[in-house]
Design a protein around this motif. Structure first.
Motif, PDB file in Angstrom:
ATOM      1  N   TYR A  29       0.843  -1.199   0.000  1.00 21.63           N
ATOM      2  CA  TYR A  29       0.000   0.000   0.000  1.00 21.63           C
ATOM      3  C   TYR A  29       0.877   1.247   0.000  1.00 21.63           C
ATOM      4  CZ  TYR A  29      -3.039   3.614   1.987  1.00 21.63           C
ATOM      5  OH  TYR A  29      -3.737   4.782   2.228  1.00 21.63           O
ATOM      6  N   VAL A  30       0.613   2.123  -0.933  1.00 25.88           N
ATOM      7  CA  VAL A  30       1.254   3.438  -0.954  1.00 25.88           C
ATOM      8  C   VAL A  30       0.172   4.465  -1.210  1.00 25.88           C
ATOM      9  CG1 VAL A  30       2.825   4.968  -2.210  1.00 25.88           C
ATOM     10  CG2 VAL A  30       3.529   2.636  -1.729  1.00 25.88           C
ATOM     11  N   SER A  31       0.163   5.541  -0.431  1.00 21.69           N
ATOM     12  CA  SER A  31      -0.812   6.589  -0.696  1.00 21.69           C
ATOM     13  C   SER A  31      -0.108   7.925  -0.670  1.00 21.69           C
ATOM     14  CB  SER A  31      -1.922   6.573   0.345  1.00 21.69           C
ATOM     15  OG  SER A  31      -1.448   7.122   1.548  1.00 21.69           O
ATOM     16  N   PHE A  32      -0.718   8.910  -1.290  1.00 21.08           N
ATOM     17  CA  PHE A  32      -0.195  10.263  -1.090  1.00 21.08           C
ATOM     18  C   PHE A  32      -1.333  11.206  -0.756  1.00 21.08           C
ATOM     19  CE2 PHE A  32      -0.577   9.902  -5.724  1.00 21.08           C
ATOM     20  CZ  PHE A  32      -1.405  10.993  -5.992  1.00 21.08           C
ATOM     21  N   PHE A  33      -0.948  12.257  -0.084  1.00 20.61           N
ATOM     22  CA  PHE A  33      -1.933  13.170   0.465  1.00 20.61           C
ATOM     23  C   PHE A  33      -1.459  14.595   0.235  1.00 20.61           C
ATOM     24  CE2 PHE A  33      -3.569  15.642   4.089  1.00 20.61           C
ATOM     25  CZ  PHE A  33      -4.921  15.460   3.887  1.00 20.61           C
ATOM     26  N   SER A  34      -2.359  15.378  -0.316  1.00 20.29           N
ATOM     27  CA  SER A  34      -2.070  16.785  -0.559  1.00 20.29           C
ATOM     28  C   SER A  34      -3.082  17.614   0.206  1.00 20.29           C
ATOM     29  CB  SER A  34      -2.159  17.064  -2.059  1.00 20.29           C
ATOM     30  OG  SER A  34      -2.501  18.413  -2.296  1.00 20.29           O
ATOM     31  N   HIS A  35      -2.570  18.491   1.058  1.00 22.65           N
ATOM     32  CA  HIS A  35      -3.478  19.343   1.825  1.00 22.65           C
ATOM     33  C   HIS A  35      -3.334  20.778   1.348  1.00 22.65           C
ATOM     34  CE1 HIS A  35      -5.549  21.234   5.139  1.00 22.65           C
ATOM     35  NE2 HIS A  35      -4.512  22.027   5.274  1.00 22.65           N
ATOM     36  N   SER A  36      -4.448  21.403   1.013  1.00 24.77           N
ATOM     37  CA  SER A  36      -4.420  22.828   0.690  1.00 24.77           C
ATOM     38  C   SER A  36      -5.662  23.462   1.276  1.00 24.77           C
ATOM     39  CB  SER A  36      -4.380  23.045  -0.823  1.00 24.77           C
ATOM     40  OG  SER A  36      -5.649  22.749  -1.366  1.00 24.77           O
ATOM     41  N   VAL A 130      11.787   4.323   9.107  1.00 23.85           N
ATOM     42  CA  VAL A 130      10.872   3.234   8.767  1.00 23.85           C
ATOM     43  C   VAL A 130      10.716   2.320   9.983  1.00 23.85           C
ATOM     44  CG1 VAL A 130      12.732   1.827   7.769  1.00 23.85           C
ATOM     45  CG2 VAL A 130      10.384   1.376   7.091  1.00 23.85           C
ATOM     46  N   ASN A 131       9.481   1.850  10.165  1.00 27.05           N
ATOM     47  CA  ASN A 131       9.214   0.868  11.202  1.00 27.05           C
ATOM     48  C   ASN A 131       9.207  -0.507  10.546  1.00 27.05           C
ATOM     49  OD1 ASN A 131       6.958  -0.912  12.526  1.00 27.05           O
ATOM     50  ND2 ASN A 131       7.694   0.450  14.129  1.00 27.05           N
ATOM     51  N   LYS A 169       2.586  14.397   1.102  1.00 27.59           N
ATOM     52  CA  LYS A 169       2.953  13.381   2.081  1.00 27.59           C
ATOM     53  C   LYS A 169       2.703  11.983   1.496  1.00 27.59           C
ATOM     54  CE  LYS A 169       1.967  11.825   6.749  1.00 27.59           C
ATOM     55  NZ  LYS A 169       1.043  11.927   7.871  1.00 27.59           N
ATOM     56  N   VAL A 170       3.754  11.176   1.514  1.00 30.07           N
ATOM     57  CA  VAL A 170       3.656   9.806   0.991  1.00 30.07           C
ATOM     58  C   VAL A 170       3.647   8.839   2.178  1.00 30.07           C
ATOM     59  CG1 VAL A 170       4.741   8.050  -0.481  1.00 30.07           C
ATOM     60  CG2 VAL A 170       4.950  10.482  -1.061  1.00 30.07           C
ATOM     61  N   THR A 171       2.671   7.947   2.227  1.00 25.52           N
ATOM     62  CA  THR A 171       2.585   6.953   3.294  1.00 25.52           C
ATOM     63  C   THR A 171       2.725   5.576   2.670  1.00 25.52           C
ATOM     64  OG1 THR A 171       1.025   8.395   4.431  1.00 25.52           O
ATOM     65  CG2 THR A 171       1.151   6.130   5.216  1.00 25.52           C
ATOM     66  N   PHE A 172       3.454   4.682   3.351  1.00 32.39           N
ATOM     67  CA  PHE A 172       3.581   3.344   2.790  1.00 32.39           C
ATOM     68  C   PHE A 172       3.421   2.277   3.864  1.00 32.39           C
ATOM     69  CE2 PHE A 172       7.830   4.829   3.901  1.00 32.39           C
ATOM     70  CZ  PHE A 172       8.388   3.752   4.562  1.00 32.39           C
ATOM     71  N   GLU A 173       2.857   1.150   3.472  1.00 30.53           N
ATOM     72  CA  GLU A 173       2.765  -0.021   4.335  1.00 30.53           C
ATOM     73  C   GLU A 173       2.909  -1.244   3.440  1.00 30.53           C
ATOM     74  OE1 GLU A 173      -0.428  -0.036   7.152  1.00 30.53           O
ATOM     75  OE2 GLU A 173      -0.140  -2.171   7.584  1.00 30.53           O
TER      76      GLU A 173
END
Lengths: 180, 140
Positions: A29-36, A130-131, A169-173
């Motif tokens: 799983y990889v996601s990215f998030f853009s906040h504006s 990284v965990n 922001k990139v999140t990965f699991e």
């Protein structure tokens, strides 16, 4: 693009005899998030390919840009067609190393991962925390980091410049299983 | 005279309202409904894999982002975050087609077992070690 393919295949098949040293996932799983101020944009990819060599701590990751799912169809269309140009650069890749991999265990599960992230044909060195959860039947990597859109030569039209953050922001699991 | 001005203003307001509705509709336009869409290409799982392995770039241009229907043998059925994932693969081959199913299809996927031949329709997103399809649905 060819290079990363070689890295993945080399990691998988080079030491054919020691297949138990390889851990793999095809459903990372990889996601990215853009906040504006105007809106928040999030996209998820559940089809990420990742391979770890437990002897060296080396890791190779590949994902398809078109596998990023957005809530709004229009955003997904703009993302693929105009911003990351998926028809030209269909994949994002990461190739690197988990630092001190052999020292990791249940108590000591925090380390760093360093390597090269390639998106939109542009390479960028990434170093991030990284965990690492090591079990008998798997290795799970979890973490997040920030990237600048400008580093990947992704052009955002000025009309939507306020809708999309400069830093994403990139999140990965990535939950790897032993490779058989 | 008054009446005319009113009509003009009313006309403009109507246009503006229509424009607003159209742009909201465009902004919120839905994702492709795979269940209702006709597949652009119908082919066998092995044919698709072979094409990708022979010429990834051109094959990707042809099929990615397109609704396609593939026929293949079930190799594995698993779940990921509550949704079914069907892997289509012939025995003894390396590459497969990984089909991430729509939640609506969860129940129907349960009836199949390894070796069954099925038809799956979905959107192709490309090729890593395997061909990947998303928003998939079973076709009778």
């Amino acid at each position: 693009m060819k290079k990363i393919h070689l890295i993945v295949f080399a990691l998988l098949f080079y030491h054919g005899i020691n297949a138990q040293d390889k851990f793999l996932t095809k459903e990372g799983y990889v996601s990215f998030f853009s906040h504006s101020l105007v809106e928040d944009i999030k996209a998820d990819n559940n089809q990420v390919l990742s391979v770890i060599d437990t002897v060296t701590g080396k890791i190779a990751i590949q994902m398809l840009m078109r596998s990023f799912m957005f809530k709004k169809a229009l955003m997904q269309e703009h993302f693929n067609e105009n911003y990351v140009e998926s028809y030209k650069y269909p994949k994002a890749t990461f190739s690197g190393e988990i630092i001190n991999f052999s020292d990791l265990n249940e108590e000591n599960d925090e380390t760093e991962i360093i390597g090269t992230l390639t998106v939109h044909g542009e390479e960028k060195e990434i170093r991030t925390k990284v965990n690492v959860e090591i079990r008998e039947d798997g290795i799970r990597l979890k973490g997040d980091f920030n990237v600048d859109v400008a580093d990947f030569k992704i052009k955002i039209p000025s009309i939507v410049a306020n809708n999309i953050a400069k830093t994403i922001k990139v999140t990965f699991e990535l939950d790897h299983k032993p490779y058989k | 005279m008054r009446n005319r001005t009113f009509k003009i203003i009313f006309g403009f307001l109507l246009l503006a309202a229509l424009g607003l509705v159209a742009s909201i509709y465009y902004y919120n336009k839905p994702h492709v409904d795979v269940q209702k869409s006709e597949a652009t290409y119908v082919l066998s799982a092995q044919n698709l894999i072979d094409q990708y392995r022979n010429n990834e770039t051109d094959t990707d241009k042809k099929y990615s982002e397109t609704v396609i229907q593939v026929k293949g043998k079930v190799f594995e059925i698993s779940t990921l975050k509550g949704n079914s994932v069907i892997t289509l693969k012939d025995e003894g081959l390396e590459s497969s087609i990984i089909c991430h199913m729509l939640p609506e299809d969860n129940k129907r996927t349960l009836q199949f077992k390894k070796g069954d031949e099925i038809n799956v329709k979905g959107i192709c997103t490309g090729y890593l070690m395997d061909v990947i399809m998303v928003r998939c649905t079973l076709v009778d």
